[in-house]
Design an enzyme around this catalytic site. Structure first.
Site, PDB file in Angstrom:
ATOM      1  N   ASN A  23       0.807  -1.222   0.000  1.00  0.00           N
ATOM      2  CA  ASN A  23       0.000   0.000   0.000  1.00  0.00           C
ATOM      3  C   ASN A  23       0.843   1.277   0.000  1.00  0.00           C
ATOM      4  OD1 ASN A  23      -2.217  -1.591  -0.092  1.00  0.00           O
ATOM      5  ND2 ASN A  23      -2.909  -1.216   2.003  1.00  0.00           N
ATOM      6  N   ASP A 307      -7.289  -4.625   7.318  1.00  0.00           N
ATOM      7  CA  ASP A 307      -6.572  -5.621   6.502  1.00  0.00           C
ATOM      8  C   ASP A 307      -6.052  -6.796   7.335  1.00  0.00           C
ATOM      9  OD1 ASP A 307      -7.045  -4.140   4.269  1.00  0.00           O
ATOM     10  OD2 ASP A 307      -5.023  -3.321   4.083  1.00  0.00           O
TER      11      ASP A 307
HETATM   12  C1  UD1 Z   1      -6.838   1.465   1.561  1.00  0.00           C
HETATM   13  C2  UD1 Z   1      -5.976   0.249   1.416  1.00  0.00           C
HETATM   14  C3  UD1 Z   1      -6.717  -1.003   1.862  1.00  0.00           C
HETATM   15  C4  UD1 Z   1      -7.257  -0.804   3.286  1.00  0.00           C
HETATM   16  C5  UD1 Z   1      -8.052   0.500   3.405  1.00  0.00           C
HETATM   17  C6  UD1 Z   1      -8.461   0.821   4.827  1.00  0.00           C
HETATM   18  C7  UD1 Z   1      -4.524   0.783  -0.441  1.00  0.00           C
HETATM   19  C8  UD1 Z   1      -4.117   0.478  -1.845  1.00  0.00           C
HETATM   20  N1  UD1 Z   1      -5.590   0.106   0.030  1.00  0.00           N
HETATM   21  O1  UD1 Z   1      -7.978   1.290   0.712  1.00  0.00           O
HETATM   22  O2  UD1 Z   1      -5.809  -2.095   1.841  1.00  0.00           O
HETATM   23  O3  UD1 Z   1      -8.100  -1.883   3.594  1.00  0.00           O
HETATM   24  O4  UD1 Z   1      -7.257   1.597   2.928  1.00  0.00           O
HETATM   25  O5  UD1 Z   1      -7.364   0.878   5.661  1.00  0.00           O
HETATM   26  O6  UD1 Z   1      -3.893   1.559   0.245  1.00  0.00           O
HETATM   27  N2  UD1 Z   1     -15.009   5.587   1.465  1.00  0.00           N
HETATM   28  C9  UD1 Z   1     -16.082   6.333   1.038  1.00  0.00           C
HETATM   29  N3  UD1 Z   1     -15.873   7.270   0.066  1.00  0.00           N
HETATM   30  C10 UD1 Z   1     -14.645   7.493  -0.491  1.00  0.00           C
HETATM   31  C11 UD1 Z   1     -13.555   6.725  -0.026  1.00  0.00           C
HETATM   32  C12 UD1 Z   1     -13.761   5.776   0.952  1.00  0.00           C
HETATM   33  O7  UD1 Z   1     -17.208   6.165   1.501  1.00  0.00           O
HETATM   34  O8  UD1 Z   1     -14.527   8.357  -1.365  1.00  0.00           O
HETATM   35  C13 UD1 Z   1     -15.217   4.547   2.504  1.00  0.00           C
HETATM   36  C14 UD1 Z   1     -14.963   3.120   1.948  1.00  0.00           C
HETATM   37  O9  UD1 Z   1     -16.095   2.618   1.305  1.00  0.00           O
HETATM   38  C15 UD1 Z   1     -14.593   2.359   3.184  1.00  0.00           C
HETATM   39  C16 UD1 Z   1     -13.862   3.393   4.034  1.00  0.00           C
HETATM   40  O10 UD1 Z   1     -14.236   4.682   3.516  1.00  0.00           O
HETATM   41  O11 UD1 Z   1     -15.760   1.953   3.852  1.00  0.00           O
HETATM   42  C17 UD1 Z   1     -12.345   3.250   4.004  1.00  0.00           C
HETATM   43  O12 UD1 Z   1     -11.877   3.369   2.695  1.00  0.00           O
HETATM   44  P1  UD1 Z   1     -10.429   3.942   2.349  1.00  0.00           P
HETATM   45  O13 UD1 Z   1      -9.717   4.327   3.593  1.00  0.00           O
HETATM   46  O14 UD1 Z   1     -10.590   4.965   1.287  1.00  0.00           O
HETATM   47  O15 UD1 Z   1      -9.731   2.656   1.744  1.00  0.00           O
HETATM   48  P2  UD1 Z   1      -8.926   2.528   0.391  1.00  0.00           P
HETATM   49  O16 UD1 Z   1      -8.078   3.736   0.177  1.00  0.00           O
HETATM   50  O17 UD1 Z   1      -9.839   2.084  -0.700  1.00  0.00           O
END
Ligand code: UD1
Length: 418
Positions: A23, A307
């Site tokens: 990540n 994770d």
């Molecule tokens: C990253 C990690 C992933 C980890 C996650 C949480 C990478 C490549 N992946 O994923 O391994 O599991 O962080 O630690 O770094 N959300 C929204 N709107 C948005 C963005 C997110 O509602 O625009 C929500 C998502 O649906 C989820 C939560 O926020 O429920 C966390 O997501 P986020 O922290 O953005 O995870 P990722 O960046 O996708």
């Protein structure tokens, strides 16, 4: 289609070197498009997600060279302003190219990231923030055409949730923006700190790294640099679970103790002795059978990471007593439960909560991984199971674990990829 065959119930002992953080390496590689000249990135694991990121960079016109775990990128020749749909779909974290390309060329066409094995993964926080900085987005036919007239403008952004991806995209958009951007309620994950340290060594001005308020003063240019990616804390935890379910004793090299601070007490509660030997070396000595974990709640960093939920759940399936998990980050992150139950685990799920009644022994069966960390959970459970387990869906595991079968065999496991 390849599969892993694992013969369980062997005591695993030995040492292994923990790979670089998936990540971290993905956003760092994407952010090399912002730099003039050559970026040399060390400790890049050999993972399919890294290969997809390299394919995107090459498609865009970057020169990319891999020598062992070092990747060199020169993005001076970028001549495209889109990421093809098939590459976007390969890896949802390709959304990070939004902030990177907008910063570099002021324009990008991306397909919308599709549904995901962890439930819906919206990008509303990314888009809303970049719109506040002046981004125009036209969404139609499954594509987003994003553009900015001139440079983006620094502003104050308050995230309603500390999203990792949104924080990274805002940082990438802000480093070359006009003026100062402040992110309030930013994500604090170590991988974000690694990205920010990398960008600062390219000439960016980011402060508040690792805090929930990050301040980014836009600069005119960024230049190539040399950087070493941090160790993968989730891979480290996964191998700690491997030792915990096999009454093992394991020494992990290339770890950062503070990054797994919230997870160490979970292993101690399970009866493992975890010793920080210094210089990035960690030792875990497992009891004959782990004890249950009363309550594990996934939280944004520095809380218990989502994770690590599936790998740790695999550990609790064979523990003495009852463990409870509350998954607060992703909606559908219990897909591994059904497969763990095929191996004899006793788990009940109700919405965000999973209750695991530890059983004395699992029994080998044929199971399928449907996501990366769920796949790791199946490997851990298979190592604890009587007989042979056949694991399909290896493409998910290969997204995040470098050389998994070699690492396990070196610890004394009987694992074969066929
Ligand atoms: C990253 C990690 C992933 C980890 C996650 C949480 C990478 C490549 N992946 O994923 O391994 O599991 O962080 O630690 O770094 N959300 C929204 N709107 C948005 C963005 C997110 O509602 O625009 C929500 C998502 O649906 C989820 C939560 O926020 O429920 C966390 O997501 P986020 O922290 O953005 O995870 P990722 O960046 O996708």
């Amino acid at each position: 289609m390849s599969q892993l065959l694992i013969e369980g119930r062997r005591c695993l002992n030995g040492e292994l070197f923990v790979q670089g953080a998936k990540n971290s390496v993905l956003p760092i590689l994407a952010s090399t498009v912002l730099c003039k000249g050559e970026c040399i990135i060390h400790n890049c694991p050999e993972l399919s997600d890294v290969e997809v990121t390299i394919s995107i960079l090459e498609y865009l016109g970057c020169r990319v060279k891999r020598e062992g775990n070092t990747i060199t990128v020169n993005s001076d020749g970028i001549d495209k302003d889109d990421v093809p749909d098939f590459l976007m779909r390969e890896m949802r974290s390709s959304i990070i190219f939004l902030g990177a390309l907008i910063s570099r060329i002021g324009k990008v066409r991306l397909s919308l990231p599709g549904g995901c094995e962890l439930g819906p993964r919206p990008i509303d926080l990314h888009i809303d923030a970049l719109k506040q900085m002046g981004l125009k987005v036209d969404e139609s036919h499954g594509f987003m055409d994003c553009e900015t007239v001139g440079r983006l403008i620094g502003t104050n952004i308050v995230l309603s949730f500390p999203s990792v991806g949104a924080t990274e995209n805002i940082i990438l958009a802000a480093v070359l923006a006009n003026g100062t951007t402040t992110i309030t309620n930013a994500a604090r994950e170590p991988e974000i700190c690694d990205l920010a340290e990398f960008l600062n060594s390219c000439g960016a001005r980011i402060s508040g790294i690792g805090e929930s308020t990050i301040i980014i003063e836009g600069v005119d240019n960024l230049f190539g640099t040399e950087h070493t990616v941090i160790p993968d804390r989730i891979a480290a935890v996964s191998y700690m679970c491997v030792a915990a379910v096999t009454s093992g004793e394991i020494i992990l090299r290339n770890t950062i103790y503070d990054h797994i601070g919230a997870i160490i007490p979970i292993f101690e509660e399970a009866g493992c002795m975890v010793t920080n030997l210094g210089e990035g070396i960690l030792k875990l000595e497992a009891p004959e059978r782990p004890y249950a974990n009363k309550l594990i709640r996934t939280m944004p960093y520095p809380g218990f990471p989502t994770d690590a939920q599936a790998p740790v759940m695999a550990m609790t399936t064979v523990a003495f007593g009852t463990s409870m998990f509350v998954e607060n980050i992703f909606e559908s992150r219990y897909k591994h439960v059904g497969e763990l139950m095929r191996l004899g685990a006793d788990i009940k799920v109700e919405s965000k909560v999973a209750i695991v009644e530890g059983v004395k022994c699992l029994s080998g069966a044929s199971v399928t991984a449907t996501d990366l960390r769920g796949g790791a959970a199946l490997v851990i459970a298979a190592l604890a199971a009587e007989g042979i387990t056949e694991i399909k869906g290896l493409k998910y595991i290969d997204r995040g674990y470098e050389n998994i079968e070699n690492n396990l065999c070196n610890l004394g496991a009987k694992v074969k990829r066929i």
